[in-house]
Design an enzyme around this catalytic site. Structure first.
Site, PDB file in Angstrom:
ATOM      1  CG  ASP A 172      -8.100 -20.309  31.477  1.00 29.27           C
ATOM      2  OD1 ASP A 172      -8.143 -20.794  32.433  1.00 29.27           O
ATOM      3  OD2 ASP A 172      -8.228 -19.279  30.857  1.00 29.27           O
ATOM      4  NE  ARG A 230      15.283 -15.507  22.783  1.00 23.24           N
ATOM      5  CZ  ARG A 230      16.009 -15.450  21.309  1.00 23.24           C
ATOM      6  NH1 ARG A 230      14.757 -16.755  21.724  1.00 23.24           N
ATOM      7  NH2 ARG A 230      17.040 -15.406  21.388  1.00 23.24           N
ATOM      8  CE  LYS A 246      -6.561 -13.546  37.280  1.00 22.73           C
ATOM      9  NZ  LYS A 246      -6.807 -14.213  35.845  1.00 22.73           N
ATOM     10  CE1 TYR A 294      -9.353 -12.217  32.915  1.00 20.33           C
ATOM     11  CE2 TYR A 294      -8.719 -12.661  30.745  1.00 20.33           C
ATOM     12  CZ  TYR A 294      -8.743 -11.914  32.007  1.00 20.33           C
ATOM     13  OH  TYR A 294      -7.800 -10.939  31.879  1.00 20.33           O
TER      14      TYR A 294
HETATM   15  C1  LIG Z   1      -6.784 -13.518  34.590  1.00 27.99           C
HETATM   16  C2  LIG Z   1      -6.931 -14.330  33.745  1.00 27.99           C
HETATM   17  C3  LIG Z   1      -6.197 -15.176  32.642  1.00 27.99           C
HETATM   18  C4  LIG Z   1      -5.134 -14.244  32.016  1.00 27.99           C
HETATM   19  O1  LIG Z   1      -4.164 -14.817  32.354  1.00 27.99           O
HETATM   20  P1  LIG Z   1      -3.123 -13.102  32.962  1.00 27.99           P
HETATM   21  O2  LIG Z   1      -2.073 -13.784  33.645  1.00 27.99           O
HETATM   22  O3  LIG Z   1      -3.983 -11.490  33.380  1.00 27.99           O
HETATM   23  O4  LIG Z   1      -3.049 -12.952  31.720  1.00 27.99           O
HETATM   24  C5  LIG Z   1      -6.688 -16.064  31.606  1.00 27.99           C
HETATM   25  N1  LIG Z   1      -8.288 -16.715  31.707  1.00 27.99           N
HETATM   26  C6  LIG Z   1      -8.390 -16.231  33.286  1.00 27.99           C
HETATM   27  C7  LIG Z   1      -9.774 -17.732  33.310  1.00 27.99           C
HETATM   28  C8  LIG Z   1      -8.087 -15.784  34.060  1.00 27.99           C
HETATM   29  O5  LIG Z   1      -9.003 -15.538  34.853  1.00 27.99           O
END
Ligand SMILES: *Cc1c(COP(=O)(O)O)cnc(C)c1O
Length: 378
Positions: free
Chosen positions: A169, A46, A194, A98
């Site tokens: 982000d 952890r 992604k 998002y």
């Molecule tokens: C998918 C996504 C998230 C969330 O990420 P997860 O890995 O699904 O928890 C946050 N920001 C953006 C722009 C995303 O496309």
């Protein structure tokens, strides 16, 4: 050294006595200490694990960041960034974030953190919203799915002047195409689910920063909350990451070809893609990024027609998410953005989002062509 070379070099693995040329999985919760007074680097997964350290160092190299921290999802990485706020603080966020981030902001509101949603592509909206309590600004550029562009140098100046943390982000483009820390952003988060992982086989998130003080807090939260990425998921992520440069280029090349085709379809009323010269943010985007990515949105202006096109495509999986080797198609309002409250929703219900994979571009174009053709006659 260039990003792709840093990503692939194996120096981190040389500590392993067997000298592997692929990262072994350290699937162990605990690590034995040689002596009670001299504790080793690892004790409990952890708090720290060799796989996480290696992949965090690769992600730091990609973002050109001093620090990177891995989490078990992108949304948890964003949650950890929000943990830097306290009750009574104010945060300004982009109005087309998002969908899952919107849901998380609902939780912040319950903790008496005040939120303003503004169109961050116009910096005057930010300036007009800052109060004495404002602590953070969170943006996405290009935003998803409307591809609004935020001028990073301009807003980072504003944040410095008002002593705000600037968080971004960067999931939509990945550090391969865009490195926001270079433009004054304090904290970069990614859904590594992604482009970074690239194969839709794990969920993961990462936070990158050059700020030592923020890094110490994030590291503390990663351990205290127990939300770090597990060893096998680190392995999967690195397995995907190794080909990010190749995947990113192939997917973007396909996207550019598909955009050219979509321009010839009169039924498509608008294409949202930062790589189109007539995009209002094109010049700003080009000044802060090395590419345009492989996600775009198209609008027919007719929800029923858009739904038919989505249902009639064969090579595009109807799925949330993006950045996979496979092509995806979705209607954000029904899927990724379903959790955005109606009064905050600025995405048209007829908007189709495409995430382009690394299949053959002509096959993808033929598939969209047939879907549009049949949708129009039925
Ligand atoms: C998918 C996504 C998230 C969330 O990420 P997860 O890995 O699904 O928890 C946050 N920001 C953006 C722009 C995303 O496309």
């Amino acid at each position: 050294m260039q990003k792709n070379t840093k990503l692939l070099q194996l120096k981190d693995l040389l500590d392993d006595p067997s000298h592997p040329t692929s990262m072994p999985i350290y699937q162990s919760a605990t690590f034995a200490q040689m002596d009670i007074d001299n504790l080793g680097k690892y004790d409990y997964s952890r708090s720290g694990n060799p796989n996480r350290d290696i992949v965090e160092s690769k992600l730091a190299a990609l973002e050109d960041a001093k620090h990177a921290f891995l989490f078990n999802s992108g949304i948890v990485a964003i949650h950890v960034v929000f943990e830097l706020l306290s009750a009574d603080d104010h945060i300004i966020v982009a109005d087309d974030l998002y969908g899952g981030t919107h849901r998380l902001l609902g939780l912040l509101q319950q903790k008496n953190i005040f939120i303003s949603y503004v169109d961050t592509s116009d910096a005057t909206n930010i300036i007009n919203t800052i109060t004495a309590k404002t602590k953070m600004l969170l943006v996405e550029t290009p935003s998803n799915p409307l591809q609004k562009i935020v001028n990073l140098s301009e807003i980072s100046e504003i944040c410095k002047k008002h002593n705000l943390l600037l968080a971004m982000d960067n999931s939509l483009l990945s550090p391969w195409w865009q490195q926001p820390l270079k433009f004054g952003v304090d904290i970069v988060v990614h859904s590594a689910t992604k482009h970074l992982s690239g194969h839709s086989d794990t969920t993961a998130g990462v936070i990158c920063t050059n700020n030592d003080e923020i890094a110490t807090k994030i590291k503390f939260l990663q351990n205290a909350l127990g939300v770090a990425l597990a060893p096998f998921d680190c392995w999967l992520l690195y397995r995907g990451l190794k080909t990010l440069p190749l995947r990113a280029k192939a997917a973007q090349d396909n996207t550019l070809k598909i955009v050219e085709y979509l321009k010839t379809e009169s039924i498509i009323k608008h294409i949202y893609y930062c790589g189109i010269k007539s995009h209002p943010g094109f010049a700003i985007h080009k000044s802060q990024s090395d590419g345009f990515g492989s996600v775009l949105s198209i609008d027919t202006g007719n929800t029923l027609l858009s739904k038919k096109i989505v249902n009639l495509s064969n090579l595009f999986a109807i799925t949330v998410s993006f950045g996979s080797v496979n092509s995806f198609i979705s209607i954000p309002v029904n899927m990724s953005h379903a959790s955005v409250p109606k009064d905050k929703l600025i995405v048209p219900p007829s908007l189709i989002r495409l995430s382009i994979g690394i299949e053959d571009a002509d096959d993808l174009i033929d598939d969209l062509k047939q879907a549009i053709k049949i949708a129009l006659i039925n």
